[in-house]
Motif scaffolding. Structure first.
Motif, PDB file in Angstrom:
ATOM      1  N   THR A   1      -8.157   9.097  -9.837  1.00 53.94           N
ATOM      2  CA  THR A   1      -9.298   8.848  -8.949  1.00 53.94           C
ATOM      3  C   THR A   1      -9.181   7.546  -8.171  1.00 53.94           C
ATOM      4  N   GLN A   2      -8.534   6.519  -8.728  1.00 60.07           N
ATOM      5  CA  GLN A   2      -8.576   5.195  -8.099  1.00 60.07           C
ATOM      6  C   GLN A   2      -7.310   4.403  -8.447  1.00 60.07           C
ATOM      7  N   ARG A   3      -7.121   3.316  -7.704  1.00 61.75           N
ATOM      8  CA  ARG A   3      -5.996   2.427  -7.955  1.00 61.75           C
ATOM      9  C   ARG A   3      -6.532   1.074  -8.417  1.00 61.75           C
ATOM     10  N   PHE A   4      -5.871   0.506  -9.431  1.00 62.25           N
ATOM     11  CA  PHE A   4      -6.284  -0.779  -9.995  1.00 62.25           C
ATOM     12  C   PHE A   4      -5.160  -1.800  -9.829  1.00 62.25           C
ATOM     13  N   CYS A   5      -5.553  -3.079  -9.866  1.00 63.02           N
ATOM     14  CA  CYS A   5      -4.617  -4.187  -9.735  1.00 63.02           C
ATOM     15  C   CYS A   5      -4.639  -5.026 -11.017  1.00 63.02           C
ATOM     16  N   ARG A   6      -3.447  -5.371 -11.532  1.00 65.83           N
ATOM     17  CA  ARG A   6      -3.328  -6.147 -12.760  1.00 65.83           C
ATOM     18  C   ARG A   6      -3.027  -7.613 -12.497  1.00 65.83           C
ATOM     19  N   ASN A   7      -3.115  -8.052 -11.286  1.00 68.36           N
ATOM     20  CA  ASN A   7      -2.874  -9.460 -10.972  1.00 68.36           C
ATOM     21  C   ASN A   7      -3.999 -10.321 -11.548  1.00 68.36           C
ATOM     22  N   GLU A   8      -3.636 -11.445 -12.187  1.00 71.16           N
ATOM     23  CA  GLU A   8      -4.635 -12.289 -12.866  1.00 71.16           C
ATOM     24  C   GLU A   8      -5.580 -12.975 -11.888  1.00 71.16           C
ATOM     25  N   TYR A   9      -5.191 -13.097 -10.628  1.00 70.81           N
ATOM     26  CA  TYR A   9      -6.053 -13.752  -9.645  1.00 70.81           C
ATOM     27  C   TYR A   9      -6.882 -12.758  -8.830  1.00 70.81           C
TER      28      TYR A   9
ATOM     29  N   ASN B   1       0.819  -1.204   0.000  1.00 74.36           N
ATOM     30  CA  ASN B   1       0.000   0.000   0.000  1.00 74.36           C
ATOM     31  C   ASN B   1       0.862   1.267   0.000  1.00 74.36           C
ATOM     32  N   LYS B   2       1.922   1.291   0.799  1.00 73.32           N
ATOM     33  CA  LYS B   2       2.701   2.513   0.961  1.00 73.32           C
ATOM     34  C   LYS B   2       3.889   2.593   0.001  1.00 73.32           C
ATOM     35  N   SER B   3       4.455   1.463  -0.320  1.00 70.20           N
ATOM     36  CA  SER B   3       5.628   1.474  -1.190  1.00 70.20           C
ATOM     37  C   SER B   3       5.262   0.938  -2.587  1.00 70.20           C
ATOM     38  N   PHE B   4       6.112   0.103  -3.141  1.00 74.87           N
ATOM     39  CA  PHE B   4       5.977  -0.321  -4.533  1.00 74.87           C
ATOM     40  C   PHE B   4       5.291  -1.684  -4.640  1.00 74.87           C
ATOM     41  N   CYS B   5       4.456  -1.851  -5.719  1.00 76.16           N
ATOM     42  CA  CYS B   5       3.867  -3.145  -6.109  1.00 76.16           C
ATOM     43  C   CYS B   5       3.824  -3.194  -7.633  1.00 76.16           C
ATOM     44  N   SER B   6       4.334  -4.283  -8.208  1.00 77.04           N
ATOM     45  CA  SER B   6       4.407  -4.391  -9.666  1.00 77.04           C
ATOM     46  C   SER B   6       3.032  -4.522 -10.326  1.00 77.04           C
ATOM     47  N   PHE B   7       2.004  -4.921  -9.573  1.00 76.65           N
ATOM     48  CA  PHE B   7       0.653  -5.091 -10.134  1.00 76.65           C
ATOM     49  C   PHE B   7      -0.214  -3.852  -9.937  1.00 76.65           C
ATOM     50  N   LYS B   8       0.285  -2.855  -9.243  1.00 73.52           N
ATOM     51  CA  LYS B   8      -0.533  -1.692  -8.902  1.00 73.52           C
ATOM     52  C   LYS B   8      -0.465  -0.654 -10.018  1.00 73.52           C
ATOM     53  N   VAL B   9      -1.640  -0.069 -10.342  1.00 74.57           N
ATOM     54  CA  VAL B   9      -1.761   0.976 -11.354  1.00 74.57           C
ATOM     55  C   VAL B   9      -2.493   2.140 -10.708  1.00 74.57           C
ATOM     56  N   ASN B  10      -1.821   3.305 -10.610  1.00 75.12           N
ATOM     57  CA  ASN B  10      -2.410   4.487  -9.988  1.00 75.12           C
ATOM     58  C   ASN B  10      -3.006   5.407 -11.046  1.00 75.12           C
ATOM     59  N   THR B  11      -4.208   5.890 -10.795  1.00 77.85           N
ATOM     60  CA  THR B  11      -4.868   6.898 -11.627  1.00 77.85           C
ATOM     61  C   THR B  11      -5.219   8.093 -10.749  1.00 77.85           C
TER      62      THR B  11
ATOM     63  N   LEU C   1      -9.880 -10.546  -7.632  1.00 82.78           N
ATOM     64  CA  LEU C   1     -11.310 -10.859  -7.746  1.00 82.78           C
ATOM     65  C   LEU C   1     -12.114  -9.712  -8.318  1.00 82.78           C
ATOM     66  N   THR C   2     -11.766  -8.463  -7.965  1.00 84.92           N
ATOM     67  CA  THR C   2     -12.540  -7.300  -8.405  1.00 84.92           C
ATOM     68  C   THR C   2     -11.772  -6.393  -9.353  1.00 84.92           C
ATOM     69  N   GLY C   3     -10.451  -6.523  -9.403  1.00 82.79           N
ATOM     70  CA  GLY C   3      -9.648  -5.637 -10.232  1.00 82.79           C
ATOM     71  C   GLY C   3      -9.236  -4.366  -9.537  1.00 82.79           C
ATOM     72  N   LEU C   4      -9.612  -4.184  -8.273  1.00 87.32           N
ATOM     73  CA  LEU C   4      -9.256  -2.987  -7.509  1.00 87.32           C
ATOM     74  C   LEU C   4      -8.128  -3.307  -6.544  1.00 87.32           C
ATOM     75  N   CYS C   5      -7.338  -2.304  -6.235  1.00 87.31           N
ATOM     76  CA  CYS C   5      -6.231  -2.469  -5.306  1.00 87.31           C
ATOM     77  C   CYS C   5      -6.690  -1.984  -3.913  1.00 87.31           C
ATOM     78  N   ASN C   6      -7.152  -2.921  -3.084  1.00 87.56           N
ATOM     79  CA  ASN C   6      -7.529  -2.630  -1.700  1.00 87.56           C
ATOM     80  C   ASN C   6      -7.226  -3.854  -0.832  1.00 87.56           C
ATOM     81  N   ARG C   7      -7.428  -3.715   0.451  1.00 90.02           N
ATOM     82  CA  ARG C   7      -7.035  -4.758   1.398  1.00 90.02           C
ATOM     83  C   ARG C   7      -7.827  -6.038   1.215  1.00 90.02           C
ATOM     84  N   SER C   8      -9.114  -5.960   0.992  1.00 91.79           N
ATOM     85  CA  SER C   8      -9.953  -7.147   0.896  1.00 91.79           C
ATOM     86  C   SER C   8      -9.842  -7.844  -0.459  1.00 91.79           C
ATOM     87  N   SER C   9      -9.455  -7.090  -1.516  1.00 94.24           N
ATOM     88  CA  SER C   9      -9.391  -7.675  -2.865  1.00 94.24           C
ATOM     89  C   SER C   9      -7.989  -8.087  -3.282  1.00 94.24           C
ATOM     90  N   CYS C  10      -6.976  -7.848  -2.468  1.00 99.82           N
ATOM     91  CA  CYS C  10      -5.603  -8.151  -2.852  1.00 99.82           C
ATOM     92  C   CYS C  10      -5.327  -9.644  -2.669  1.00 99.82           C
TER      93      CYS C  10
END
Length: 303
Positions: A33-41, A21-31, A43-52
């Motif tokens: 308004t929101q942050r997205f996750c590119r990991n294939e597994y 959350n605070k440092s670097f993640c290779s699957f994280k995409v910042n915009t 569940l929702t495509g969002l970068c948050n605690r419950s969906s990571c």
């Protein structure tokens, strides 16, 4: 074997999420308004605690492979074996049966994961149905235009055309020199070229004859009708003149025969009565009638 301690697992997941959350993640995409996750597994495509999927030791998702849906589940017991970390279960193509399977496999799991897996299954089944409909429907195929390749082929065609014209010009010049006898009487030409030249000359002669015949036919067809009528009238006049001459000649022949017969009667000596009777019997009387008619009708002669 060490037992499972949920408190330690929770601490470990918090540490992982704090780093992501605070440092670097290779699957994280910042915009903005929101942050997205590119990991294939994810569940929702969002970068948050419950969906990571990295910050949760117990996690499940639904994925599509070659038109089939699969349920992937991760548990803490398999965290020590990365190769076998995800359990894969094939779901039925029927939406109702697939939802029942999800309820069976995720009985004691958190409600958030169970609900999101059902939503993801519904979305995947909908876009698979649309894909099947698009395959059955006719579509326009977009073909890219390769300009460089077209330009290259056009240049090659132009060069080949110039070379062909040059070859034909050389061939014509050689044939003309052959006709004029520039190189003498000794020639060593290939048989194919010689036969080709002969065929071309024959075709040219045939075409010239056909053109001459066509011109003659056209000229004959263009004769006016007046000339044809005049020729017919001349022919009729000539035929009528010939007929009159023939009839006059026939009449003169008959007169000559009669005169000759009368001369013979005068010169012959007088015979007995029996002989006279025979002569009178042998000479029948002839009556000749002449009729003259117009030129359009044929003259008649009766005897």
């Amino acid at each position: 074997m060490l037992g499972y301690n949920p408190m330690e697992d929770e601490k470990l997941c918090k540490i992982v999420w704090s780093i992501i959350n605070k440092s670097f993640c290779s699957f994280k995409v910042n915009t903005k308004t929101q942050r997205f996750c590119r990991n294939e597994y994810n569940l929702t495509g969002l970068c948050n605690r419950s969906s990571c999927p990295l910050a949760n030791s117990q996690y499940a998702t639904v994925r599509e492979e070659d038109g089939n849906c699969f349920l992937y589940m991760k548990t803490v017991e398999r965290s020590g074996f990365p190769r076998n970390m995800w359990e894969k279960v094939k779901l039925s193509k029927s939406l109702e049966k697939a939802l029942r399977q999800i309820n069976e496999y995720l009985v004691y799991w958190p409600g958030f994961i169970k609900q999101k897996c059902k939503q993801r299954l519904l979305k995947i089944s909908q876009y698979l149905i649309r894909m099947r409909k698009l395959r059955l429907r006719r579509q326009k195929k977009l073909v890219p235009i390769q300009r460089k390749q077209d330009r290259r082929e056009r240049r090659r065609e132009e060069k080949a055309l110039v070379a062909a014209r040059l070859d034909s010009a050389i061939e014509k010049e050689l044939l003309e020199r052959l006709k004029r006898g520039t190189y003498g009487d000794i020639y060593n030409f290939p048989q194919v070229a010689f036969n080709k030249a002969l065929e071309e000359e024959e075709d040219a002669e045939v075409n010239m004859e056909g053109d001459d015949y066509g011109e003659d036919g056209e000229n004959e067809g263009e004769e006016p009708e007046e000339e044809i009528d005049e020729e017919l009238e001349k022919e009729l006049d000539e035929e009528s003149d010939n007929e009159e001459i023939e009839y006059v000649e026939a009449d003169s022949d008959l007169e000559r025969e009669l005169e000759s017969e009368s001369d013979l009667e005068d010169t012959e000596p007088k015979a007995t009565n029996s002989v006279k009777d025979d002569n009178t019997r042998r000479k029948p009387r002839l009556e000749i009638e002449y009729e003259t008619e117009t030129l359009s009708k044929n003259p008649k002669r009766t005897v």
